[in-house]
Design a protein around this motif. Structure first.
Motif, PDB file in Angstrom:
ATOM      1  N   LYS A  46       0.827  -1.190   0.000  1.00 36.96           N
ATOM      2  CA  LYS A  46       0.000   0.000   0.000  1.00 36.96           C
ATOM      3  C   LYS A  46       0.869   1.251   0.000  1.00 36.96           C
ATOM      4  CE  LYS A  46      -3.739   2.234   2.532  1.00 36.96           C
ATOM      5  NZ  LYS A  46      -4.623   2.164   3.721  1.00 36.96           N
ATOM      6  N   LYS A  66       2.319   1.849  -3.346  1.00 35.19           N
ATOM      7  CA  LYS A  66       1.353   2.426  -4.264  1.00 35.19           C
ATOM      8  C   LYS A  66       1.189   3.930  -4.000  1.00 35.19           C
ATOM      9  CE  LYS A  66      -1.329  -1.750  -5.078  1.00 35.19           C
ATOM     10  NZ  LYS A  66      -2.642  -2.418  -4.922  1.00 35.19           N
ATOM     11  N   GLN A 112       4.125   5.691  -5.317  1.00 33.83           N
ATOM     12  CA  GLN A 112       4.067   5.793  -6.787  1.00 33.83           C
ATOM     13  C   GLN A 112       3.093   6.893  -7.233  1.00 33.83           C
ATOM     14  OE1 GLN A 112       3.129   1.875  -8.181  1.00 33.83           O
ATOM     15  NE2 GLN A 112       5.223   1.070  -7.755  1.00 33.83           N
ATOM     16  N   LYS A 113       1.935   6.971  -6.526  1.00 38.54           N
ATOM     17  CA  LYS A 113       0.972   8.003  -6.878  1.00 38.54           C
ATOM     18  C   LYS A 113       1.573   9.399  -6.681  1.00 38.54           C
ATOM     19  CE  LYS A 113      -3.263   5.433  -5.885  1.00 38.54           C
ATOM     20  NZ  LYS A 113      -4.454   5.355  -5.020  1.00 38.54           N
TER      21      LYS A 113
END
Length: 232
Positions: A205, A208, A211-212
């Motif tokens: 999580k 992610k 990365q966002k």
């Protein structure tokens, strides 16, 4: 009884001979102690010499000795005859007694045989009874010994059973403790695995999110925060 009678007769004869000898010796001593007789004279009125008096005294003593010997011989002869008579009488009495005993035994032959058979049968019964009693004693002794062995074996079995029960209890306790320990270990392993999964999900999580942020898809860059949940 016959031997005692013969011995009594012989004793009386010995006492008689002893008294005779004693009387003869006493008479002789009294003669010697007596006053010497007056000098003897012959038919012609002449005095005899002392030598003749000595010779006459010796002759008289020899005659007395011969008379005593003859008397002793007659006594011995009488004793021999009496002994022979006694022995012959005893022999005849013994023969008569033996004959009467034999006749009496012949008369009572059947009765004696029956009595002998009765005693033999009685002895057999006694022996059989004693043998049965001895066998019974041996049987009782064997039963007692067998019972003692059985009691000992029973005691040993009970002791072994107690030992087995105690060992089984110890084994059961050990197995229960081992199962509890295994459950605890499995539970700890499950918790560790869950914790790892959570951490892995958090990490993914977080990746992610990062990365966002990197790609600029968010309006603002959120403050990064990392936290680890303490394992129980």
């Amino acid at each position: 009884m016959r031997s005692k009678s013969r011995e009594a007769k012989r004793s009386r004869r010995r006492e008689s001979r002893s008294r005779s000898r004693s009387n003869t010796a006493t008479s002789r001593r009294e003669k010697e102690r007596a006053v010497s007789p007056p000098e003897k004279i012959d038919i012609f009125g002449r005095a005899l010499s002392k030598r003749s008096a000595v010779d006459e005294k010796q002759k008289k003593e020899e005659e007395e000795k011969k008379a005593e010997m003859e008397r002793q011989r007659r006594i011995r002869q009488q004793e021999i005859e009496e002994r022979l008579i006694e022995e012959e009488t005893a022999r005849r009495v013994e023969e008569l007694v033996a004959k009467r005993v034999e006749e009496e035994l012949e008369k009572r032959k059947d009765e004696i045989e029956r009595e002998v058979l009765r005693r033999v049968e009685e002895a057999k019964r006694i022996m059989e009874k004693q043998l049965l009693e001895e066998l019974e004693r041996q049987r009782q002794a064997e039963l007692a010994a067998q019972k003692a062995r059985e009691e000992e074996e029973k005691s040993k079995r009970e002791e072994l059973e107690k030992i087995l029960v105690e060992n089984n209890r110890k084994i059961a306790d050990a197995q229960a403790k081992l199962a509890e320990e295994q459950l605890r270990i499995v539970e700890e392993q499950r918790k560790i695995h869950e914790e790892r999964m959570k951490l892995e999900q958090e990490r993914q999580k977080q990746q992610k999110e990062e990365q966002k942020i990197i790609l600029g898809k968010g309006k603002s860059r959120p403050k990064l925060s990392f936290s680890l949940k303490a394992s129980e």
